[in-house]
Design a protein around this motif. Structure first.
Motif, mmCIF file in Angstrom:
data_model
loop_
_atom_site.group_PDB
_atom_site.id
_atom_site.type_symbol
_atom_site.label_atom_id
_atom_site.label_comp_id
_atom_site.label_asym_id
_atom_site.label_seq_id
_atom_site.Cartn_x
_atom_site.Cartn_y
_atom_site.Cartn_z
ATOM 1 N N ALA A 1 0.817 -1.221 0.000
ATOM 2 C CA ALA A 1 0.000 0.000 0.000
ATOM 3 C C ALA A 1 0.848 1.267 0.000
ATOM 4 N N VAL A 2 1.934 1.278 0.765
ATOM 5 C CA VAL A 2 2.704 2.515 0.909
ATOM 6 C C VAL A 2 3.470 2.893 -0.355
ATOM 7 N N ILE A 3 3.841 1.918 -1.169
ATOM 8 C CA ILE A 3 4.555 2.273 -2.399
ATOM 9 C C ILE A 3 3.608 2.517 -3.566
ATOM 10 N N SER A 4 2.346 2.157 -3.410
ATOM 11 C CA SER A 4 1.373 2.253 -4.497
ATOM 12 C C SER A 4 0.648 3.589 -4.507
ATOM 13 N N GLY A 5 0.373 4.061 -5.709
ATOM 14 C CA GLY A 5 -0.414 5.277 -5.858
ATOM 15 C C GLY A 5 -0.347 5.797 -7.270
ATOM 16 N N PRO A 6 -1.294 6.654 -7.612
ATOM 17 C CA PRO A 6 -1.329 7.216 -8.962
ATOM 18 C C PRO A 6 -0.263 8.289 -9.159
ATOM 19 N N VAL A 7 -0.124 8.729 -10.384
ATOM 20 C CA VAL A 7 0.785 9.819 -10.721
ATOM 21 C C VAL A 7 0.475 11.014 -9.827
ATOM 22 N N GLY A 8 1.523 11.585 -9.251
ATOM 23 C CA GLY A 8 1.379 12.791 -8.441
ATOM 24 C C GLY A 8 1.049 12.566 -6.982
ATOM 25 N N GLN A 9 0.717 11.347 -6.587
ATOM 26 C CA GLN A 9 0.376 11.090 -5.185
ATOM 27 C C GLN A 9 1.642 10.888 -4.355
ATOM 28 N N LEU B 1 8.253 7.053 -8.102
ATOM 29 C CA LEU B 1 6.927 6.554 -7.759
ATOM 30 C C LEU B 1 5.873 7.652 -7.881
ATOM 31 N N VAL B 2 6.207 8.850 -7.414
ATOM 32 C CA VAL B 2 5.271 9.973 -7.459
ATOM 33 C C VAL B 2 5.099 10.478 -8.898
#
Length: 180
Positions: free
Chosen positions: A56-64, A105-106
């Motif tokens: 969960a902590v490494i996952s996210g959409p562009v810009g998050q 990642l971000v």
């Protein structure tokens, strides 16, 4: 392997039971979840939670932005994150991972989810063999296996290391580690 896939693999690289307890488990809700010989369900739940929190902590959409303070709290103080890439081993400490992979990642977005799992627990150590599927950038994907080593410290399961390798045509995921 595409350049983006190699970049992701490299970026991510910089990133009380008895010995007979082996669990083949799958993420909550996935078909085929099995928990045989569970002697301490609280340990299994805590290990499940620790592994899910890393995904969960490494996952996210562009810009998050990612919550890297939370990430640091999930790992033992001397933890390591290492990938086996076509160019060899790449990795370092949690802070190395954050400084080297965090901006990627971000900027590019990356979402990783667990597919299937094998788990062994012995006393205060656990090994979780976790296959994953990741999506980044403009829908490119990667699959592979994360090898999590965890340690129970002061009653809490912390990640001591993650060692992973991306799937390749010459090295496909084992049949029991695929769910998609």
């Amino acid at each position: 392997m595409t350049t983006k896939l190699l970049i992701v693999a490299t970026a991510l690289a910089l990133a009380g039971c008895s010995t007979s307890n082996t669990y083949n488990t799958y993420p909550e809700g996935a078909a085929g979840r099995v928990e045989d010989n569970v002697t301490d369900p609280a340990d299994i739940a805590a290990i499940d939670e620790a592994v899910a929190a890393v995904y969960a902590v490494i996952s996210g959409p562009v810009g998050q932005e990612r919550d890297f303070d939370a990430m640091r709290a999930m790992f033992a103080p001397d933890a390591r994150l290492t990938a086996l890439t076509p160019r060899g081993l790449r990795g370092g400490t949690v802070d190395d991972y954050i400084s080297n992979s965090g901006p990627f990642l971000v900027k590019s977005g990356f979402t990783e989810r667990e597919l299937a799992r094998r788990m062994e627990v012995y006393g205060d150590i656990a090994h979780v063999w976790s296959s994953y599927s990741g999506t980044f950038g403009e829908g490119e994907s990667v699959r592979g296996i994360n090898s999590f080593q965890l340690v129970r410290t002061d009653g809490r399961w912390l990640v001591q290391s993650i060692f992973w390798q991306a799937e390749s045509p010459d090295n496909p995921l084992p049949a029991d580690m695929q769910t998609d």
